[in-house]
Design a protein around this motif. Structure first.
Motif, PDB file in Angstrom:
ATOM      1  N   VAL A   1       2.945  -1.510   4.254  1.00  0.00           N
ATOM      2  CA  VAL A   1       2.187  -0.250   4.333  1.00  0.00           C
ATOM      3  C   VAL A   1       3.154   0.919   4.484  1.00  0.00           C
ATOM      4  O   VAL A   1       3.928   0.974   5.446  1.00  0.00           O
ATOM      5  CB  VAL A   1       1.205  -0.270   5.517  1.00  0.00           C
ATOM      6  CG1 VAL A   1       0.324   0.968   5.487  1.00  0.00           C
ATOM      7  CG2 VAL A   1       0.354  -1.533   5.493  1.00  0.00           C
ATOM      8  N   ALA A   2       3.096   1.852   3.555  1.00  0.00           N
ATOM      9  CA  ALA A   2       3.905   3.059   3.658  1.00  0.00           C
ATOM     10  C   ALA A   2       3.419   3.914   4.823  1.00  0.00           C
ATOM     11  O   ALA A   2       2.234   3.883   5.191  1.00  0.00           O
ATOM     12  CB  ALA A   2       3.843   3.851   2.355  1.00  0.00           C
ATOM     13  N   ARG A   3       4.323   4.684   5.380  1.00  0.00           N
ATOM     14  CA  ARG A   3       4.005   5.488   6.561  1.00  0.00           C
ATOM     15  C   ARG A   3       2.810   6.405   6.332  1.00  0.00           C
ATOM     16  O   ARG A   3       1.916   6.523   7.173  1.00  0.00           O
ATOM     17  CB  ARG A   3       5.232   6.310   6.965  1.00  0.00           C
ATOM     18  CG  ARG A   3       5.065   7.087   8.261  1.00  0.00           C
ATOM     19  CD  ARG A   3       6.277   7.970   8.519  1.00  0.00           C
ATOM     20  NE  ARG A   3       7.490   7.187   8.657  1.00  0.00           N
ATOM     21  CZ  ARG A   3       7.941   6.719   9.821  1.00  0.00           C
ATOM     22  NH1 ARG A   3       7.267   6.953  10.937  1.00  0.00           N
ATOM     23  NH2 ARG A   3       9.066   6.021   9.864  1.00  0.00           N
ATOM     24  N   GLU A   4       2.763   7.073   5.171  1.00  0.00           N
ATOM     25  CA  GLU A   4       1.685   8.038   4.922  1.00  0.00           C
ATOM     26  C   GLU A   4       0.337   7.343   4.744  1.00  0.00           C
ATOM     27  O   GLU A   4      -0.710   7.893   5.128  1.00  0.00           O
ATOM     28  CB  GLU A   4       2.013   8.906   3.711  1.00  0.00           C
ATOM     29  CG  GLU A   4       2.258   8.169   2.421  1.00  0.00           C
ATOM     30  CD  GLU A   4       3.715   7.759   2.243  1.00  0.00           C
ATOM     31  OE1 GLU A   4       4.109   7.513   1.077  1.00  0.00           O
ATOM     32  OE2 GLU A   4       4.465   7.679   3.248  1.00  0.00           O
TER      33      GLU A   4
ATOM     34  N   PHE B   1       0.849  -1.191   0.000  1.00  0.00           N
ATOM     35  CA  PHE B   1       0.000   0.000   0.000  1.00  0.00           C
ATOM     36  C   PHE B   1       0.884   1.241   0.000  1.00  0.00           C
ATOM     37  O   PHE B   1       1.580   1.522   0.985  1.00  0.00           O
ATOM     38  CB  PHE B   1      -0.906   0.021   1.233  1.00  0.00           C
ATOM     39  CG  PHE B   1      -1.899  -1.095   1.286  1.00  0.00           C
ATOM     40  CD1 PHE B   1      -3.159  -0.948   0.728  1.00  0.00           C
ATOM     41  CD2 PHE B   1      -1.573  -2.303   1.882  1.00  0.00           C
ATOM     42  CE1 PHE B   1      -4.085  -1.988   0.776  1.00  0.00           C
ATOM     43  CE2 PHE B   1      -2.485  -3.344   1.937  1.00  0.00           C
ATOM     44  CZ  PHE B   1      -3.750  -3.186   1.373  1.00  0.00           C
ATOM     45  N   ARG B   2       0.868   1.960  -1.099  1.00  0.00           N
ATOM     46  CA  ARG B   2       1.581   3.228  -1.201  1.00  0.00           C
ATOM     47  C   ARG B   2       0.823   4.108  -2.184  1.00  0.00           C
ATOM     48  O   ARG B   2       0.078   3.615  -3.036  1.00  0.00           O
ATOM     49  CB  ARG B   2       3.014   3.006  -1.680  1.00  0.00           C
ATOM     50  CG  ARG B   2       3.147   2.451  -3.084  1.00  0.00           C
ATOM     51  CD  ARG B   2       4.607   2.411  -3.529  1.00  0.00           C
ATOM     52  NE  ARG B   2       4.748   2.061  -4.931  1.00  0.00           N
ATOM     53  CZ  ARG B   2       5.094   0.863  -5.387  1.00  0.00           C
ATOM     54  NH1 ARG B   2       5.315  -0.116  -4.519  1.00  0.00           N
ATOM     55  NH2 ARG B   2       5.222   0.636  -6.687  1.00  0.00           N
TER      56      ARG B   2
ATOM     57  N   ALA C   1       7.173  -2.884   7.266  1.00  0.00           N
ATOM     58  CA  ALA C   1       7.332  -1.439   7.384  1.00  0.00           C
ATOM     59  C   ALA C   1       8.420  -0.939   6.437  1.00  0.00           C
ATOM     60  O   ALA C   1       9.287  -1.693   5.996  1.00  0.00           O
ATOM     61  CB  ALA C   1       7.660  -1.048   8.821  1.00  0.00           C
ATOM     62  N   VAL C   2       8.368   0.355   6.150  1.00  0.00           N
ATOM     63  CA  VAL C   2       9.251   0.957   5.156  1.00  0.00           C
ATOM     64  C   VAL C   2       9.974   2.139   5.759  1.00  0.00           C
ATOM     65  O   VAL C   2       9.354   3.003   6.391  1.00  0.00           O
ATOM     66  CB  VAL C   2       8.433   1.415   3.921  1.00  0.00           C
ATOM     67  CG1 VAL C   2       9.337   2.086   2.900  1.00  0.00           C
ATOM     68  CG2 VAL C   2       7.680   0.240   3.304  1.00  0.00           C
ATOM     69  N   GLY C   3      11.284   2.195   5.572  1.00  0.00           N
ATOM     70  CA  GLY C   3      12.050   3.343   6.041  1.00  0.00           C
ATOM     71  C   GLY C   3      13.527   3.154   5.810  1.00  0.00           C
ATOM     72  O   GLY C   3      14.078   2.109   6.179  1.00  0.00           O
TER      73      GLY C   3
ATOM     74  N   MET D   1       8.794  -7.260   9.145  1.00  0.00           N
ATOM     75  CA  MET D   1       9.803  -7.086   8.116  1.00  0.00           C
ATOM     76  C   MET D   1       9.989  -5.587   7.888  1.00  0.00           C
ATOM     77  O   MET D   1       9.049  -4.794   8.026  1.00  0.00           O
ATOM     78  CB  MET D   1       9.423  -7.796   6.824  1.00  0.00           C
ATOM     79  CG  MET D   1      10.570  -7.875   5.827  1.00  0.00           C
ATOM     80  SD  MET D   1      10.563  -9.421   4.885  1.00  0.00           S
ATOM     81  CE  MET D   1       9.291  -9.039   3.701  1.00  0.00           C
ATOM     82  N   TRP D   2      11.216  -5.227   7.541  1.00  0.00           N
ATOM     83  CA  TRP D   2      11.577  -3.811   7.376  1.00  0.00           C
ATOM     84  C   TRP D   2      12.341  -3.654   6.072  1.00  0.00           C
ATOM     85  O   TRP D   2      13.355  -4.309   5.864  1.00  0.00           O
ATOM     86  CB  TRP D   2      12.427  -3.391   8.575  1.00  0.00           C
ATOM     87  CG  TRP D   2      13.190  -2.104   8.439  1.00  0.00           C
ATOM     88  CD1 TRP D   2      12.861  -1.005   7.702  1.00  0.00           C
ATOM     89  CD2 TRP D   2      14.426  -1.774   9.099  1.00  0.00           C
ATOM     90  NE1 TRP D   2      13.806  -0.022   7.846  1.00  0.00           N
ATOM     91  CE2 TRP D   2      14.774  -0.464   8.697  1.00  0.00           C
ATOM     92  CE3 TRP D   2      15.248  -2.464   9.977  1.00  0.00           C
ATOM     93  CZ2 TRP D   2      15.937   0.164   9.158  1.00  0.00           C
ATOM     94  CZ3 TRP D   2      16.404  -1.846  10.435  1.00  0.00           C
ATOM     95  CH2 TRP D   2      16.733  -0.543  10.036  1.00  0.00           C
TER      96      TRP D   2
END
Length: 217
Positions: A157-160, A119-120, A177-179, A193-194
């Protein structure tokens, strides 16, 4: 001289960033995720560079199929890597149609990793459904994909998106998570997972690759 030293330091830092990955002492299971945009991937070489698994984009929305998916899917298996498929969600298309498209493209494989739904926000889709409608649609999509694969999905899932829709509150599914570089701290549940870098350079891929680690604790 000072400006030259600063420039050299910047170049050195950039070179370090391109090869950086989280320590294997804390994250012994690491891998990559790719799509047709990644370009050609020589999977045995990527495995030799430290990848334990690979994820490949299979479908985008309800109509698009990643042109490199089948090649990546087959080559990951030949290289002895655990493999998983990704569906990139579109906020502009029916979740049910998206699930049906994914299930048509990706075969059921009991040895595969859980499917990831990404999801982004995308530049070519400005729609932002109401949360209740989105959650209902995603719930139906998850049910359809899980029925097909026989395994719970993973939500990337992207943070936003999490900020706007709180998907980790709505669904009891593992979070991807994404970063870049810094451990993510968003979401209603601890991530499993990251995606730690989207800049990493590894042998076997010409350009940058997404590098991911698994939280085993």
């Amino acid at each position: 001289m000072i400006l030259g030293a600063i420039a050299l330091a910047g170049v050195a830092a950039w070179q370090v960033a391109l090869r950086w990955r989280p320590g294997i002492e804390r994250y012994p299971v690491q891998g990559v995720d790719v799509s047709e945009a990644t370009g050609d991937v020589i999977w045995p070489v990527v495995k030799g560079a430290g990848a334990d698994f690979g994820y490949a984009v299979a479908t985008v929305g309800a109509t698009a199929r990643d042109r490199a998916f089948q090649t990546n899917w087959d080559e990951m298996a030949r290289a002895g890597l655990r493999r998983g498929a990704i569906h990139v969600f579109s906020f502009c298309q029916s979740p049910r149609a998206q699930a049906d498209s994914f299930n048509t493209v990706v075969p059921r494989d009991s040895q595969a990793l859980p499917v990831a739904i990404s999801f982004r926000y995308a530049e070519d889709c400005a729609d932002r459904p109401e949360r209740a409608a989105l959650v209902a649609g995603v719930a139906d999509m998850i049910t359809r994909i899980e029925t097909h694969t026989g395994k719970p999905v993973l939500l990337k899932v992207a943070r936003e998106v999490e900020r706007d829709y709180r998907l980790t509150e709505a669904f009891d599914r593992p979070l991807w998570a994404v970063g870049n570089f810094l451990r993510p701290g968003y979401g209603a549940r601890v991530w499993r997972m990251w995606r730690a870098s989207d800049l990493r350079r590894v042998d076997g891929v010409d350009g940058p690759v997404n590098w991911d680690v698994v939280e085993l604790g």
